[in-house]
Design an enzyme around this catalytic site. Structure first.
Site, PDB file in Angstrom:
ATOM      1  N   SER A 115     -37.479 -36.220  58.334  1.00  0.00           N
ATOM      2  CA  SER A 115     -36.220 -36.502  59.404  1.00  0.00           C
ATOM      3  C   SER A 115     -35.852 -35.385  59.207  1.00  0.00           C
ATOM      4  O   SER A 115     -35.831 -34.511  59.807  1.00  0.00           O
ATOM      5  CB  SER A 115     -34.928 -37.196  57.604  1.00  0.00           C
ATOM      6  OG  SER A 115     -35.566 -38.237  57.363  1.00  0.00           O
ATOM      7  N   GLU A 230     -44.207 -44.510  49.717  1.00  0.00           N
ATOM      8  CA  GLU A 230     -42.863 -43.856  49.463  1.00  0.00           C
ATOM      9  C   GLU A 230     -42.146 -45.497  48.885  1.00  0.00           C
ATOM     10  O   GLU A 230     -41.591 -45.053  47.681  1.00  0.00           O
ATOM     11  CB  GLU A 230     -42.361 -43.766  50.340  1.00  0.00           C
ATOM     12  CG  GLU A 230     -41.119 -43.173  49.977  1.00  0.00           C
ATOM     13  CD  GLU A 230     -40.555 -42.314  51.610  1.00  0.00           C
ATOM     14  OE1 GLU A 230     -40.474 -42.289  52.887  1.00  0.00           O
ATOM     15  OE2 GLU A 230     -39.543 -41.555  51.496  1.00  0.00           O
TER      16      GLU A 230
END
Lengths: 393, 361
Positions: A115, A230
């Site tokens: 991110s 994830e």
């Protein structure tokens, strides 16, 4: 073919050769890895035996019964859950041999440099650049929300290697050395007062091409492996009744009759029922996986638990009344582990706000359910065929 | 640990029931039927009961049934819910049958055989809205005959025999020909209620009413969750299908995020409902000590989900959803009535508070 009996025999042999009571923790973990009992579904020589994944539980149960040390999966969650499956799928033989063993034993902690301040849910819009210079890539940019960056030895990193093609196509996936002097980790204090996350500034970091994972420009495809893993993590979880966030609030209700009100009672019962239904759904998903019929339910479980954690912890703050107005400690800490439930009700309330953002926001996951499970059309995309450098920013 | 999956046999049963309903229970037919004076589909019931033996799923083989269990019943109810089939399966093959299974052999045993074969239809004469732990209305017993009036009796209009609690504590079998059954105008057109007047009707004692009614209503509540699951699934599937086809503003309506998120939420609710309903069916089947809790959880969760699914279906179909000709109203009416049947979600939450020691103030 490796079956349960064979795995139990190998486990017994490991325990005989390295008695947990007299063996150093790390020595035991290394021996376990070398015996192929770390993650039995991985290939031989890489900590596994190519056995069915469901048989791991057989090994774990026998080891636990003998008091064998574990590798503290919570502390190395990003390495185990995200880096490892990606390295296994896309790494060279040499990369697998170098990284997987110390990753699994916990000698080397991993973090995830995905991110960016301008690229969260729209992750493919990332702007961190990697420019080829001879046998290496020179990387510059900034990452954010990086758990464990302050204790990590390695990072999985995605960076833009070609700004002239549309955003999904110009990304490459790397392994970044967090000890490189060009990597600067700064704590990012969050609403709870803790700094569990970090900002990571990357300045002229040279990554040798041998630490590239997958082909140049294939980074988005490689990252999908990471991101899918994830979200799978929750599926194997097995909770007892009241095993989640509902447990502490039910306990408070039982022990503190003076706090009870009719309004809170109605809300508590409603949430108790919803938590039990979500728990049963997670159990059903687990049974499906064991039976070899994985369903799409996993996509929804994170959504359900995020909402429930937030509502239940919010209720608990109210239930505590005068105490709910207090907070245990605002001092800034940099925990090695993410702690969801360990502190007081106020902390749980604040930390749970992250549950609907981390690992894919609720809004993005709802789109995924709508498009991939229900088959609804995607939103029109205006950025699909535009070169990344020409996108409005 | 409870088994939350479906076995191969259960999936085969589902496929058979679904095929039969596809051929014999289309929405247009159900709408046409509810407009008549005879909303029940007796021919469909004959096919299900006679043809497939479904009326006797819960009845042991030695009494003429299939000797199956609550898990299979739940699968059948999912399919019947998906079709809002106007047949007395839940009322006769589940609730009345459970009441009879609580009694002694003899009279109850003979009746069980009749109900299992589909030769006769039974109805428990307790108002449909009552949960298992509430007081129910009784009729007066005097000299071998019953006197009084009961209302809100589901599927009484097609029942051949009523199982009636009386003021002496007994449960009596009463032939429908000996009473006056008057249909009530019902919210749910596919499971209509009726008023039953007993004017000296002869009754045959089956046993104690109390345990029979409790057992019947508990099973009814627990398995109703599977009907609600089937209903919710149909409304979700149909709405998704419609929104992929329906275009506005030059694109499929289902591509708008505001609607996609609503449907994704609904999907998640249905997924959770499946686990809760499956858990209740399995715990009832195994006679688990946790069955009461599983039933309370399933029913407290199922009712709001099924109603929400039907309400969303109506809204997201736009104008057509508001019409009589589109079947979504059948589902909304069934869902809303189901949310009251065998106890509201609130009643089941209250029961749960006792069971898991979360006492009211």
């Amino acid at each position: 073919m490796t079956d349960a009996a064979d795995l139990r025999r190998r486990t017994a042999e490991l325990l005989a050769a390295y008695p947990p009571a007299t063996t150093d923790r790390l020595d035991f973990l290394r021996a376990r890895f070398d015996a192929g009992l770390a993650w039995v579904h991985y290939p031989e020589g890489l900590g596994g035996l190519g056995a069915p994944r469901s048989l791991q539980a057989v090994v774990d149960a026998d080891l636990e019964a003998e008091g064998a040390p574990d590798n503290d999966p919570r502390r190395i969650g990003i390495g185990l859950g995200m880096a490892a499956p990606t390295i296994l799928a896309y790494g060279t033989q040499e990369q697998k041999r170098q990284y997987l063993r110390p990753l699994w034993t916990g000698e080397e902690v991993w973090c995830q440099l995905f991110s960016e301040p301008g690229a969260g849910s729209d992750l493919a819009a990332l702007g961190t650049r990697a420019v080829r210079e001879g046998g290496a890539w020179v990387v510059n940019g900034q990452k954010v929300w990086t758990s464990s960056a302050h204790v990590a030895r390695w990072a999985i990193l995605i960076a833009r290697t070609d700004p002239d093609v549309p955003k999904h196509r110009g990304i490459t996936y790397f392994i970044c050395d967090m000890t490189d002097p060009g990597v600067e980790v700064r704590p990012l204090r969050q609403v709870t007062g803790e700094a569990e996350f970090n900002e990571v500034f990357i300045t002229d970091v040279r990554i040798p091409d041998s630490r590239r994972l997958g082909e140049i420009g294939d980074g988005w495809k490689v990252a999908q492996t990471t991101l899918n893993n994830e979200r799978v993590a929750i599926g194997g979880m097995r909770l007892p009744r009241e095993g989640g966030m509902i447990g502490p609030v039910a306990k408070t209700w039982r022990e503190r009759p003076e706090l009870r009100t009719h309004d809170l009672h109605q809300r508590l019962l409603k949430l108790w029922v919803e938590a039990e239904a979500a728990r049963l759904t997670a159990e059903r998903l687990r049974q499906q996986l064991v039976a070899g019929q994985p369903g799409p339910e996993g996509a929804g479980m994170k959504l359900a638990f995020a909402r429930l954690n937030q509502e239940i912890s919010g209720l608990e703050v109210e239930l505590r009344g005068e105490e709910g107005l207090l907070y245990d400690d605002w001092s800034m800490r940099r925990p090695e582990l993410v702690d969801f439930v360990g502190r007081d009700a106020g902390y749980r309330y604040l930390r749970s706000k992250g549950n609907s953002i981390e690992g894919g926001t609720t809004e993005v996951l709802l789109n995924i359910v709508a498009e991939r499970v229900l088959g609804l059309p995607s939103e029109p995309r205006t950025d699909k065929d535009v070169a990344w450098k020409d996108l409005a920013r | 640990m409870t088994d939350l999956l479906y076995s191969e046999e259960e999936e085969a049963l589902r496929a058979a029931v679904r095929d039969l309903l596809a051929d014999h229970c289309d929405a247009a037919g159900v709408i046409a039927r509810v407009e008549s004076d005879a909303p029940h589909d007796r021919e469909l019931w004959k096919l299900l009961a006679d043809g497939m033996g479904l009326a006797g799923l819960l009845v042991p083989e030695e009494l003429g049934g299939q000797g199956a269990g609550h898990r299979e019943v739940a699968v059948v109810l999912e399919e019947l819910g998906r079709a809002v089939a106007p047949v007395p399966f839940l009322t006769s093959a589940v609730v009345a049958t459970e009441a009879l299974l609580a009694g002694d052999a003899g009279e109850a045993g003979d009746l069980l055989g009749d109900l299992a074969s589909g030769r006769r239809i039974g109805a428990l004469a307790v108002a449909l809205n009552l949960p298992a732990d509430s007081a129910y209305k009784v009729v007066r017993y005097e000299d071998g005959a019953l006197h009084g009036e009961l209302t809100g009796i589901a599927d009484a209009a097609v029942a051949d025999v009523l199982l009636v609690p009386a003021d002496d504590g007994g449960l009596y079998a009463v032939d429908a020909s000996a009473v006056t059954v008057t249909p009530q105008v019902s919210l749910d057109l596919t499971r209509p209620l009726a008023k039953v007047v007993f004017d000296g009707a002869p009754g045959r004692l089956l046993g104690d009413a109390e345990p029979a009614v409790r057992r019947a209503l508990r099973a009814g509540a627990g398995l109703l969750a599977s009907e609600q699951l089937g209903l919710a699934e149909w409304t979700l599937t149909e709405t998704v299908r419609y929104l992929k086809e329906r275009k506005q503003f030059n694109r499929p309506v289902g591509g708008f995020q505001a609607l996609k998120h609503r449907l994704a939420h609904l999907w998640l609710e249905v997924v959770n409902l499946r686990a809760a309903a499956r858990n209740a069916a399995d715990q009832l089947a195994t006679g688990s000590a946790d069955a009461d809790l599983a039933v309370a959880v399933a029913q407290a969760f199922a009712a709001p989900v099924a109603v929400h699914a039907a309400e969303e279906a109506l809204q997201l179909h736009g104008g057509i959803g508001m019409t009589w000709e589109h079947p979504v109203h059948l589902y909304l009416k069934r869902a809303k009535a189901d949310s009251i049947a065998y106890g509201t979600a609130g009643a089941h939450r209250a029961a749960l508070a006792e069971l898991v020691d979360l006492q009211a103030p």
